[in-house]
Design a protein around this motif. Sequence first.
Motif, short mmCIF file in Angstrom:
data_model
loop_
_atom_site.label_atom_id
_atom_site.label_comp_id
_atom_site.label_asym_id
_atom_site.label_seq_id
_atom_site.Cartn_x
_atom_site.Cartn_y
_atom_site.Cartn_z
N MET A 218 0.84 -1.21 0.00
CA MET A 218 0.00 0.00 0.00
C MET A 218 0.86 1.25 0.00
SD MET A 218 -3.49 0.88 1.52
CE MET A 218 -4.13 2.56 1.49
N VAL A 219 0.47 2.21 -0.80
CA VAL A 219 1.16 3.49 -0.87
C VAL A 219 0.13 4.58 -0.56
CG1 VAL A 219 2.37 5.11 -2.39
CG2 VAL A 219 2.84 2.64 -2.55
N PHE A 220 0.48 5.44 0.40
CA PHE A 220 -0.46 6.45 0.90
C PHE A 220 -0.12 7.83 0.34
CE2 PHE A 220 0.17 3.11 4.02
CZ PHE A 220 -1.11 2.81 4.47
N GLN A 221 -1.08 8.72 0.50
CA GLN A 221 -0.86 10.11 0.09
C GLN A 221 0.34 10.71 0.83
OE1 GLN A 221 -4.53 12.31 0.23
NE2 GLN A 221 -3.50 14.27 0.30
N GLN A 222 0.43 10.43 2.12
CA GLN A 222 1.47 11.06 2.95
C GLN A 222 2.69 10.16 3.18
OE1 GLN A 222 1.45 14.11 3.69
NE2 GLN A 222 -0.68 14.70 3.33
N PHE A 223 3.10 9.42 2.20
CA PHE A 223 4.32 8.60 2.19
C PHE A 223 4.42 7.63 3.37
CE2 PHE A 223 5.93 13.09 1.07
CZ PHE A 223 5.23 13.11 -0.12
N ASN A 224 4.26 8.15 4.62
CA ASN A 224 4.35 7.30 5.81
C ASN A 224 5.67 6.55 5.95
OD1 ASN A 224 1.76 8.15 6.12
ND2 ASN A 224 0.81 6.15 6.21
N LEU A 225 6.78 7.19 5.58
CA LEU A 225 8.09 6.56 5.80
C LEU A 225 8.47 6.69 7.27
CD1 LEU A 225 9.90 7.94 2.63
CD2 LEU A 225 8.97 5.64 2.99
N PHE A 226 9.38 5.82 7.72
CA PHE A 226 9.88 5.93 9.09
C PHE A 226 10.92 7.04 9.11
CE2 PHE A 226 9.08 1.28 8.42
CZ PHE A 226 7.90 1.22 9.13
N PRO A 227 10.66 8.13 9.86
CA PRO A 227 11.53 9.31 9.75
C PRO A 227 12.94 9.10 10.29
CG PRO A 227 9.85 9.64 11.46
CD PRO A 227 9.51 8.35 10.77
N HIS A 228 13.10 8.19 11.25
CA HIS A 228 14.41 8.03 11.88
C HIS A 228 15.22 6.90 11.28
CE1 HIS A 228 13.06 11.09 14.56
NE2 HIS A 228 12.03 10.35 14.94
N ARG A 229 14.80 6.41 10.15
CA ARG A 229 15.55 5.36 9.45
C ARG A 229 15.99 5.88 8.09
NH1 ARG A 229 15.84 0.64 12.78
NH2 ARG A 229 13.89 0.52 13.95
N THR A 230 17.13 5.39 7.65
CA THR A 230 17.56 5.79 6.30
C THR A 230 16.60 5.19 5.27
OG1 THR A 230 18.93 3.84 5.98
CG2 THR A 230 20.00 5.79 6.99
#
Length: 249
Positions: free
Chosen positions: A90-102
Amino acid sequence: MADPIVEMKDVNKYFGSHHVLKDINLEVVPGEKIVVIGASGSGKSTLIRCVNGLEPFQGGRIVVDGHPLEPGNTSKTSRSLQAIRREVGMVFQQFNLFPHRTVLKNIMLAPMRVRKVGRNQAEETARRLLDRVGIGNQADKFPTQLSGGQQQRVAIARALAMDPRVMLFDEPTSALDPEMIGEVLDVMRELAAEGMTMMVVTHEMGFAREVADRVIYIHEGQIVEQGPPAEVFDNPQSERTKAFLSRVL
Ligand code: ADP
Ligand code: MG
């Protein structure tokens, strides 16, 4: 026709007393590209979130690649739900990446934790996928150091790392500056050309016309009209569809 890989049968969903999905019946065959269109609040996100069990529903049945979801088994411990989560990206509008991981770690995490892939293999796959989405040189950056378009391409690579059989996209370009929309749609076009089964919520009608096998128009939680893009866009049957298209085309 091939057996469906996604099947929604009489699906009904309520938020409290608000009936947001009404008797949704939808079958998606392997390799098919579905684009879901409709006004804000019509239930598009809810519909695709039901497919990977992000939303419980109250009536009907959803089967993904043979794994059933029913109103009673959408809890996290359901084996069926766990199987579906592994097979559906699933890919969301707001990316939802983990901010503290490369970027690299963002892509490696789920395969290592969920699929028990070894570190070396996870890294190799992550690098290959980053190359594929055109940002192989950004592996060691953190998400906030990337543009929105690059972050969304990382999010797509992260979903692909689980080797999904179906990809869901919920307005993947709606949060992007206009100049970055094209680079994300290009990645999605390539994925489509490679035969991925895709369900995409988008307002990008050009993309829908070009890529969709079938466009589904939903209004107030109901599928009002569906068909090949040339039919739905150029010769809509329902007055509601006509009114919607006259606002967005
Ligand atoms: P769309 O994606 O088409 O804009 P949604 O699926 O997000 O529509 O929302 C459908 C309806 O459900 C809207 O009326 C929305 O306000 C409502 N809704 C969505 N999510 C929730 C929620 N978590 N709680 C209560 N109501 C919600
Ligand atoms: Mg939405």
